[in-house]
Design an enzyme around this catalytic site. Sequence first.
Site, PDB file in Angstrom:
ATOM      1  N   SER A 358      10.155  -7.081  -0.450  1.00 55.32           N
ATOM      2  CA  SER A 358       9.059  -6.525   0.526  1.00 55.32           C
ATOM      3  C   SER A 358       7.909  -5.816  -0.238  1.00 55.32           C
ATOM      4  O   SER A 358       6.888  -5.788   0.324  1.00 55.32           O
ATOM      5  CB  SER A 358       9.625  -5.439   1.415  1.00 55.32           C
ATOM      6  N   CYS A 359       8.149  -5.186  -1.396  1.00 53.38           N
ATOM      7  CA  CYS A 359       7.310  -4.137  -1.796  1.00 53.38           C
ATOM      8  C   CYS A 359       7.311  -4.288  -3.255  1.00 53.38           C
ATOM      9  O   CYS A 359       8.089  -4.537  -3.992  1.00 53.38           O
ATOM     10  CB  CYS A 359       7.683  -2.523  -1.340  1.00 53.38           C
ATOM     11  N   GLY A 387       3.965  -6.652   0.166  1.00 56.36           N
ATOM     12  CA  GLY A 387       3.019  -5.665   0.276  1.00 56.36           C
ATOM     13  C   GLY A 387       3.142  -4.747  -0.888  1.00 56.36           C
ATOM     14  O   GLY A 387       3.976  -4.747  -1.914  1.00 56.36           O
ATOM     15  N   ASN A 571       4.430   2.750  -1.635  1.00 58.30           N
ATOM     16  CA  ASN A 571       4.042   1.427  -1.497  1.00 58.30           C
ATOM     17  C   ASN A 571       3.282   1.154  -0.239  1.00 58.30           C
ATOM     18  O   ASN A 571       2.583   2.469   0.182  1.00 58.30           O
ATOM     19  CB  ASN A 571       5.477   0.674  -1.306  1.00 58.30           C
ATOM     20  N   LEU A 572       3.025  -0.012   0.278  1.00 59.48           N
ATOM     21  CA  LEU A 572       2.176   0.091   1.523  1.00 59.48           C
ATOM     22  C   LEU A 572       2.522   0.842   2.530  1.00 59.48           C
ATOM     23  O   LEU A 572       1.820   1.111   3.402  1.00 59.48           O
ATOM     24  CB  LEU A 572       2.304  -1.655   1.703  1.00 59.48           C
ATOM     25  N   CYS A 573       3.983   1.058   2.834  1.00 56.75           N
ATOM     26  CA  CYS A 573       4.492   1.634   3.974  1.00 56.75           C
ATOM     27  C   CYS A 573       4.879   3.104   3.718  1.00 56.75           C
ATOM     28  O   CYS A 573       5.572   3.519   4.555  1.00 56.75           O
ATOM     29  CB  CYS A 573       5.255   0.779   4.696  1.00 56.75           C
ATOM     30  N   THR A 574       4.908   3.511   2.600  1.00 53.33           N
ATOM     31  CA  THR A 574       5.080   4.849   2.174  1.00 53.33           C
ATOM     32  C   THR A 574       6.497   5.181   2.083  1.00 53.33           C
ATOM     33  O   THR A 574       6.950   6.407   2.116  1.00 53.33           O
ATOM     34  CB  THR A 574       4.258   6.022   3.121  1.00 53.33           C
ATOM     35  N   GLU A 575       7.435   4.192   2.009  1.00 49.85           N
ATOM     36  CA  GLU A 575       8.818   4.459   2.033  1.00 49.85           C
ATOM     37  C   GLU A 575       9.558   4.354   0.526  1.00 49.85           C
ATOM     38  O   GLU A 575      10.562   4.869   0.289  1.00 49.85           O
ATOM     39  CB  GLU A 575       9.636   3.727   3.036  1.00 49.85           C
ATOM     40  N   THR A 761       8.580  -5.948  12.841  1.00 47.83           N
ATOM     41  CA  THR A 761       8.768  -7.328  13.389  1.00 47.83           C
ATOM     42  C   THR A 761      10.387  -7.590  13.452  1.00 47.83           C
ATOM     43  O   THR A 761      10.738  -8.399  14.352  1.00 47.83           O
ATOM     44  CB  THR A 761       8.277  -8.180  12.516  1.00 47.83           C
TER      45      THR A 761
END
Length: 955
Positions: A358-359, A387, A571-575, A761
């Site tokens: 994913s990342c 991402g 990353n893209l979604c900060t996790e 999603t």
Amino acid sequence: MASEAAQYTQSASESGYNVIRRNGKVTDFDSSKIAVAMTKAFLAVEGDAAQNSRRIHETVSELTKQITENLLRRLDDGGTVHIEDIQDQVELALMRAGEYKIARSYVLYREKQAEKRAEEEKRHPKPANETTLHITAADGSRQPLDIDRLHDLITEACEGLAEVDRDVIMRDTQRNLFDGVKASDVEKALVMGARTFIEKDPAYSALAARLLMDGIRREALSFVYKTHKQAKQSEMAEIYPDYFKSYIHTAIEHELLDSELALFDLDRLGKALKPELDFEFTYLGLQTLYDRYFIHHDGTRFELPQAFYMRVAMGLAINEIDREARAIEFYNLLSSFDFMSSTPTLFNSGTLRPQLSSCYLTTVPDDLSGIYGAIRDNALLSKFAGGLGNDWTRVRGLGAHIKGTNGKSQGVVPFLKVANDTAVAVNQGGKRKGAVCAYLETWHIDVEEFLDMRKNTGDDRRRTHDMNTANWIPDLFMKRVVEEAQWTLFSPEEVEDLHDLTGLAFEKAYAEYEAKADRGEIRNFKRMPAVDLWRKMLGMLFETGHPWVTFKDPCNIRSPQQHVGVVHSSNLCTEITLNTSDKEIAVCNLGSVNLVKHVDENGKLDKEKLQKTIRTAMRMLDNVIEYNYYSVPQARHSNLLHRPVGLGIMGFQDALYKLRVPYASEEAVKFADDSMEAVSYYAIEASSDLAAERGKYQSYDGSLWSKGILPIDSIKLLQEARGEYLQQDDSKTMDWDMLRDKIKRQGMRNSNTMAIAPTATISNICGVSQSIEPTYQNIFVKSNLSGEFTVINPYMVGDLKDRGLWDEVMINDLKYYDGSLQSIDRVPDELKSLYTTAFEMDARWLIEAASRRQKWLDQAQSLNLYMAEPSGKKMDNLYKLAWVRGLKTTYYLRSMGATGQEKTAATPNSTSAPKPAAPPTLKPVGKTEDDFISGEGQDAPKACSILEPDCEACQ
């Protein structure tokens, strides 16, 4: 008005939209007729004066536009709409516009016309043979519509759904058919007939999904068997095994799946499929799968849901010894919605390019070759649905000296513009937009320009409208803000070690560089009050939604891998919080446990089931690492060396509903704590057991794990660096000493085990609330890349039904109040509290719950924050609280539109709406001010809206 109407007429006609009239005839859609009808209604009420009224012309024009868009946006090109639906939309538009007299006149006119038609039908009934409809097959042939099959399909789809009305769906479907209708449009009419009722009852979402399955079955079976083939769901138990085998071979033949999949025992796997689970989807979930996940050839999708899950499972089991048994184990977990792999894994498992991660996190060096090499890596990683998070802190700032040319640097911003345009050019596998987030440390000389990059004003060459941005904030900056001290900005080539230093070591070096600047030994620097920069950071977050607020030191001080590197960004979604370097691009593989599926009927967390789920899920995530396709060598090197994975959760809000616990409460904070402790315990345990079976990860020695320091223990390390600026609970309930002993004996298979991703999603697929999010609204229309979907809270509907409160009036009230119960008098306070929505609760509750989760996580969490009306004081308090409570990162600041605020504030029918509970009083940190944000006093907040179809977090 006439010209605008003509414009819509032309657009609709070119797209091939049609109208079904009451006599079954089909005519071209003509929006000018809507304008004419409304104008006549105004004339009937207001007389001839309305003919020349500018206000009425403008109103009719605007309403015609709205109605046309509402009617057509849910239709495919070439779709049809019934005349009654058009008139319903006209009524609704007039009411929403406040034209009540006109709407009443229009309703009365419709009623009179309906009475005339009824009388005419009595006098001249139509012969029976005139009602026979024919359908047009794909080959152009015509045949009578099979009404019996239509009836059987609807009856089958309604089984077990007591709340739905079969006869209403049948009538509505037939009303939207006409003589010569395409066979494929019959399937669409079935679905449309059900989806229009979703707002009346969530059961219609399940019904729409079941009816959608008929078209999906026809499309897939016809392609695989190379002949027109239809089947009812009840026939699929017999068909699925043979179809599955044929599907695998067909996909391999078209070079869509790896030929290795044909070597599995396909008969065994086919018999393990559970066709009945095809009926467990919501409409949004199944439509999303169909549009974006199912394998297709030339636009024809031939992958059925259970085949899809088994295909994903086969890829993840491809290197197992007994791979059929493992594939079935993985399939059972996915198809039951107990756990769901992340989107790239679902996209690509079993394919020729199994890019399942994913990342990706990278750090950009300070030289031209390295910068463009990093941008090239972005393109390659994005191509296969990854991402991206880029650390740009090392790139020298504006005005810095360039030794090779004896010139001055243009700074980091022009390169960020190139990275932004690359993300647009190279999207994620052609399936969703390319997505990247740029991180910059707060001491960088270009940080002020960095804050402005998402603005819509200024030099567009120094703007990045498509790129996400985030501040990477050291603790020292936050201390200086609280203490109202000065802050110094540097160009990184003059303070090279600051990039890799953290905690107290960073503070010592930073103070030394400030002293050097004072002595004139550093040329390119700027000094300013720390609070001024903090104000601008929050001001830009308010105005543009960026940059996000993330904290460097807790990400590093609590990192299990601090012995072999530094976390330079998320990353893209900060996790994700993993080390990066020139030799290592960090990679993380994600998946999420569906928490509500692990709350039993007695309202307790089923820890035995949770442990079993996590054991299998961690094996699936670990399997990705060898199987994964790596488009750049640094990513492969890093992933095989450290083997990080990110197990997260979703359905947290659903679990609270099942427990009957309001999100804004101490009980919810405790559940966040207890549930995350269990997830943490079992994830770490599963990784250790995998180490016993497969071996420890290569860089294990020297890690916090090897020292017996678990995530819960690492809070003490942060406390030593922070002192009074850390106020984080560290209590525990499980036997962690036993787990430490196990790790001491067995080691760990994965350097990192947990991260809570947004899950937007995959939560849609599973039909649950995303990630750790509170409910946005109890009824709303969700927009994403698959279209627009009515979403309604099934728990709320169930409770209102139990109290006899669910009726048309309640539905209309909910729509008016944007899905809020707070202003509806007849709703009990207990339900108002339980179904408080995101913008109605104090955002500090989100921080408190997140803090309790953070103490158990070895990585971070994607934490959206909600504010109906952001203000300087609120934002200052909230983000300082996030820091003090030990959070590593935050994500989007969500705001409400101005109209939503007005409705929330307007409570004409309410005298007793309870105010949402506030968190307990906390130890204050630093001073606050009421109005310090640049842009304060604007008409409406500009922070991120929650419904952005192209946004990664909204998908």
